[in-house]
Design a protein around this motif. Structure first.
Motif, PDB file in Angstrom:
ATOM      1  N   LEU A  27       0.818  -1.211   0.000  1.00  0.00           N
ATOM      2  CA  LEU A  27       0.000   0.000   0.000  1.00  0.00           C
ATOM      3  C   LEU A  27       0.860   1.273   0.000  1.00  0.00           C
ATOM      4  N   GLY A  28       2.124   1.143   0.355  1.00  0.00           N
ATOM      5  CA  GLY A  28       3.020   2.302   0.304  1.00  0.00           C
ATOM      6  C   GLY A  28       4.037   2.236  -0.811  1.00  0.00           C
ATOM      7  N   SER A  29       3.792   1.367  -1.812  1.00  0.00           N
ATOM      8  CA  SER A  29       4.821   1.100  -2.819  1.00  0.00           C
ATOM      9  C   SER A  29       5.059   2.246  -3.798  1.00  0.00           C
ATOM     10  N   LEU A  30       4.081   3.131  -4.008  1.00  0.00           N
ATOM     11  CA  LEU A  30       4.278   4.251  -4.930  1.00  0.00           C
ATOM     12  C   LEU A  30       5.492   5.075  -4.530  1.00  0.00           C
ATOM     13  N   ALA A  31       5.630   5.329  -3.232  1.00  0.00           N
ATOM     14  CA  ALA A  31       6.770   6.109  -2.745  1.00  0.00           C
ATOM     15  C   ALA A  31       8.081   5.393  -3.039  1.00  0.00           C
ATOM     16  N   MET A  32       8.093   4.064  -2.866  1.00  0.00           N
ATOM     17  CA  MET A  32       9.304   3.310  -3.140  1.00  0.00           C
ATOM     18  C   MET A  32       9.706   3.416  -4.604  1.00  0.00           C
ATOM     19  N   TYR A  33       8.736   3.247  -5.507  1.00  0.00           N
ATOM     20  CA  TYR A  33       9.026   3.336  -6.943  1.00  0.00           C
ATOM     21  C   TYR A  33       9.616   4.688  -7.303  1.00  0.00           C
ATOM     22  N   VAL A  34       8.978   5.757  -6.866  1.00  0.00           N
ATOM     23  CA  VAL A  34       9.404   7.101  -7.260  1.00  0.00           C
ATOM     24  C   VAL A  34      10.737   7.472  -6.619  1.00  0.00           C
ATOM     25  N   GLY A  35      10.849   7.265  -5.305  1.00  0.00           N
ATOM     26  CA  GLY A  35      12.078   7.643  -4.612  1.00  0.00           C
ATOM     27  C   GLY A  35      13.273   6.838  -5.075  1.00  0.00           C
ATOM     28  N   PHE A  36      13.112   5.522  -5.126  1.00  0.00           N
ATOM     29  CA  PHE A  36      14.207   4.645  -5.522  1.00  0.00           C
ATOM     30  C   PHE A  36      14.567   4.844  -6.992  1.00  0.00           C
ATOM     31  N   GLY A  37      13.552   4.955  -7.849  1.00  0.00           N
ATOM     32  CA  GLY A  37      13.810   5.079  -9.285  1.00  0.00           C
ATOM     33  C   GLY A  37      14.515   6.366  -9.657  1.00  0.00           C
ATOM     34  N   LEU A  38      13.984   7.512  -9.197  1.00  0.00           N
ATOM     35  CA  LEU A  38      14.528   8.806  -9.611  1.00  0.00           C
ATOM     36  C   LEU A  38      15.816   9.177  -8.891  1.00  0.00           C
ATOM     37  N   ASN A  39      16.104   8.530  -7.771  1.00  0.00           N
ATOM     38  CA  ASN A  39      17.354   8.829  -7.075  1.00  0.00           C
ATOM     39  C   ASN A  39      18.565   8.491  -7.944  1.00  0.00           C
ATOM     40  N   ASN A  40      18.408   7.495  -8.806  1.00  0.00           N
ATOM     41  CA  ASN A  40      19.494   7.165  -9.750  1.00  0.00           C
ATOM     42  C   ASN A  40      19.788   8.320 -10.691  1.00  0.00           C
ATOM     43  N   VAL A  41      18.745   9.051 -11.100  1.00  0.00           N
ATOM     44  CA  VAL A  41      18.923  10.171 -12.025  1.00  0.00           C
ATOM     45  C   VAL A  41      19.628  11.328 -11.339  1.00  0.00           C
ATOM     46  N   ILE A  42      19.362  11.528 -10.059  1.00  0.00           N
ATOM     47  CA  ILE A  42      20.050  12.592  -9.307  1.00  0.00           C
ATOM     48  C   ILE A  42      21.554  12.384  -9.388  1.00  0.00           C
ATOM     49  N   ARG A  43      21.984  11.139  -9.197  1.00  0.00           N
ATOM     50  CA  ARG A  43      23.412  10.839  -9.256  1.00  0.00           C
ATOM     51  C   ARG A  43      23.959  11.041 -10.668  1.00  0.00           C
ATOM     52  N   SER A  44      23.175  10.680 -11.663  1.00  0.00           N
ATOM     53  CA  SER A  44      23.648  10.773 -13.042  1.00  0.00           C
ATOM     54  C   SER A  44      23.797  12.215 -13.527  1.00  0.00           C
ATOM     55  N   GLU A  45      23.012  13.121 -12.978  1.00  0.00           N
ATOM     56  CA  GLU A  45      23.152  14.509 -13.402  1.00  0.00           C
ATOM     57  C   GLU A  45      24.326  15.195 -12.709  1.00  0.00           C
ATOM     58  N   GLY A  46      25.014  14.479 -11.829  1.00  0.00           N
ATOM     59  CA  GLY A  46      26.231  15.005 -11.228  1.00  0.00           C
ATOM     60  C   GLY A  46      26.079  15.488  -9.802  1.00  0.00           C
ATOM     61  N   ASN A  47      25.115  14.951  -9.036  1.00  0.00           N
ATOM     62  CA  ASN A  47      24.911  15.392  -7.657  1.00  0.00           C
ATOM     63  C   ASN A  47      24.804  14.192  -6.721  1.00  0.00           C
ATOM     64  N   PRO A  48      25.931  13.485  -6.492  1.00  0.00           N
ATOM     65  CA  PRO A  48      25.877  12.262  -5.687  1.00  0.00           C
ATOM     66  C   PRO A  48      25.542  12.502  -4.224  1.00  0.00           C
ATOM     67  N   SER A  49      25.881  13.692  -3.704  1.00  0.00           N
ATOM     68  CA  SER A  49      25.606  13.963  -2.293  1.00  0.00           C
ATOM     69  C   SER A  49      24.111  13.979  -2.005  1.00  0.00           C
ATOM     70  N   ILE A  50      23.329  14.587  -2.903  1.00  0.00           N
ATOM     71  CA  ILE A  50      21.877  14.618  -2.721  1.00  0.00           C
ATOM     72  C   ILE A  50      21.316  13.201  -2.772  1.00  0.00           C
ATOM     73  N   ALA A  51      21.851  12.384  -3.697  1.00  0.00           N
ATOM     74  CA  ALA A  51      21.406  10.987  -3.791  1.00  0.00           C
ATOM     75  C   ALA A  51      21.708  10.238  -2.502  1.00  0.00           C
ATOM     76  N   MET A  52      22.861  10.546  -1.893  1.00  0.00           N
ATOM     77  CA  MET A  52      23.208   9.919  -0.611  1.00  0.00           C
ATOM     78  C   MET A  52      22.225  10.348   0.479  1.00  0.00           C
ATOM     79  N   TYR A  53      21.898  11.633   0.510  1.00  0.00           N
ATOM     80  CA  TYR A  53      20.972  12.135   1.541  1.00  0.00           C
ATOM     81  C   TYR A  53      19.596  11.481   1.414  1.00  0.00           C
ATOM     82  N   THR A  54      19.189  11.177   0.193  1.00  0.00           N
ATOM     83  CA  THR A  54      17.900  10.503  -0.016  1.00  0.00           C
ATOM     84  C   THR A  54      17.854   9.197   0.769  1.00  0.00           C
ATOM     85  N   MET A  55      18.916   8.408   0.646  1.00  0.00           N
ATOM     86  CA  MET A  55      18.951   7.120   1.334  1.00  0.00           C
ATOM     87  C   MET A  55      19.179   7.279   2.830  1.00  0.00           C
ATOM     88  N   LEU A  56      19.982   8.285   3.204  1.00  0.00           N
ATOM     89  CA  LEU A  56      20.213   8.539   4.620  1.00  0.00           C
ATOM     90  C   LEU A  56      18.919   8.899   5.338  1.00  0.00           C
TER      91      LEU A  56
END
Length: 448
Positions: free
Chosen positions: A142-171
């Motif tokens: 029932l909470g899977s939408l958040a997982m799809y969006v957060g987990f999926g798009l966090n990869n793009v954050i890293r690819s655009e050149g901002n690994p620190s923000i991607a780290m904070y997402t998981m932290l």
């Protein structure tokens, strides 16, 4: 110099450090995320709860697989477009990725909710295990939408050149989960359902964080409404590249299912609980290696797109060295601390004895796994989906699944434990053969 331009100009070693360290920290924290869940469930719900979570785990792997299909495929394409200095194209990929993640989340959540009990029974749940597995999985779904969006798009954050923000997402997600688990399980007495609720709340906060980033001023790429309209050519490209990690995750789900069935047949519910511990420890060791591959991916993708092949080769060599070093350290740790590691999850003497034995055997080829994972990820980073898929699947499916079926017929429970390291050895040899040939090709291209 912009963040994306730095990928083609700054020293490769410094870039790999700058991109990998945040990814490693984030992935380690993400690994702790699952470890914490299991520790609290194992100690405060009991072995039946640990078995239930292990039985339900293939469903979570399938959900992650679809997030990776879109997220990693989009991330690789974004890196290549940024290397080509095509920001508009990169933003269109981002918008299509978000739309596809939402569609997948709604569709697959509905399917799993409607057929949850038959699926759990097929996965090996029964009796009290089925009750606990149902309670846990219903909340997660029932909470899977958040997982799809957060987990999926966090990869793009890293690819655009901002690994620190991607780290904070998981932290952010991991810290919230770690705080809420004892509150829900111990203090509020919610049991296994509390563990699932803690996970869902943590994932929701991280998804909001990711969307806010792309809507704010710090991101290079922006989410624009006109890019949310699906372009099937772009979706096809995303799927083509993302199919390798997707199939790898689906394979992991199938492998977990087969492991669970074999373990129930040859070792009973206690063996399933032991495997649940081993799988989480293995994940914890592999997470920093995945962090290295995530850190190397934008560097390799950008420079491959820009035809800076010397930098691609250097990035691969340094990533392979780092991945191997981490896998060797992990191997030493599990061989020395096996009993103490298992004891963290549960104090049952029988589970400690079986789990400590299993962890030493299952992770026997860890020193080779770092190289294999990094080597396979290179082909994904440069858009060679076919080869990436083959190498990833060689370890997870092509070798492992037949071994799980065949070896137990001759060696019983020991055959189940031995299937993993045997597949690791064979796939490492295959990856080394193809990666060496690819590096020779790049060297020739760099000279010409």
């Amino acid at each position: 110099m912009s963040r994306s331009e730095a990928l083609g100009k700054e020293p490769v070693g410094k870039l790999l450090w700058d991109f990998s360290v945040p990814a490693i920290v984030g992935m380690m924290v993400n690994g702790l995320y699952n470890i914490v869940d299991s520790i609290f469930v194992g100690n405060y719900v009991g072995e039946v709860g640990l078995t239930a979570v292990t039985i339900a785990y293939p469903i979570m792997l399938v959900m992650m697989a679809f997030g990776m299909l879109v997220g990693i495929g989009a991330a690789s394409l974004v890196s290549i477009r940024m290397g080509e200095r095509n920001q508009a194209g990169a933003e269109k990929i981002l918008g299509n990725a978000l739309a596809m993640l939402i569609i997948m989340a709604v569709t697959f959540t509905a399917i799993f909710v409607l057929f949850l009990d038959p699926i759990l029974l097929m996965l090996g749940a029964g009796g009290d295990v089925l009750v606990y597995a149902r309670e846990f999985t219903q909340v997660i779904l029932l909470g899977s939408l958040a997982m799809y969006v957060g987990f999926g798009l966090n990869n793009v954050i890293r690819s655009e050149g901002n690994p620190s923000i991607a780290m904070y997402t998981m932290l952010i997600s991991a810290v919230i989960n770690t705080i809420l688990n004892p509150i829900f399980i111990m203090w509020l007495g919610m049991g296994i359902k509390g563990s699932a609720l803690a996970t869902v709340i943590a994932q929701t906060v991280s998804a909001i964080w990711v969307i806010a980033y792309f809507m704010g001023s710090k991101s290079v790429l922006k989410i624009r409404s006109e890019n949310l309209r699906l372009d099937w050519r772009i979706i096809g490209q995303i799927f083509k590249i993302g199919i390798s990690p997707f199939l790898m995750q689906i394979a992991a789900s199938v492998v977990t299912l087969l492991f669970n069935i074999s373990l129930i047949n040859y070792g009973g519910a206690l063996a399933v609980a032991a495997y649940g511990i081993v799988a989480r420890v293995a994940m914890m060791i592999l997470m920093p290696i995945f962090g290295i591959t995530q850190g190397a991916q934008p560097i390799i993708g950008y420079n491959y797109g820009a035809q800076n092949y010397d930098r691609v080769i250097e990035a691969v060599k340094k990533a392979v060295f780092a991945g191997t070093a981490l896998s060797v350290l992990g191997f030493i740790a599990v061989q020395i601390l096996d009993v103490y590691i298992v004891r963290l999850f549960n104090n049952n003497p029988d589970l400690i004895s079986l789990g400590s034995y299993a962890i030493r055997i299952v992770l026997l080829m860890l020193p080779l796994v770092g190289f294999q994972v990094v080597g396979a990820s290179y082909f994904q980073a440069v858009g060679k989906a076919g080869m990436a898929t083959f190498l990833s699947m060689s370890r997870q499916v092509i070798m492992l699944i037949p071994l799980i079926v065949i070896l137990p017929k001759f060696f019983g429970l020991n055959g189940v434990w031995a299937a993993g390291p045997t597949a690791d050895l064979i796939s490492a040899i295959l990856t080394g053969t193809f990666l060496f040939a690819e590096m020779k090709r790049l060297k020739r291209a760099a000279v010409s």
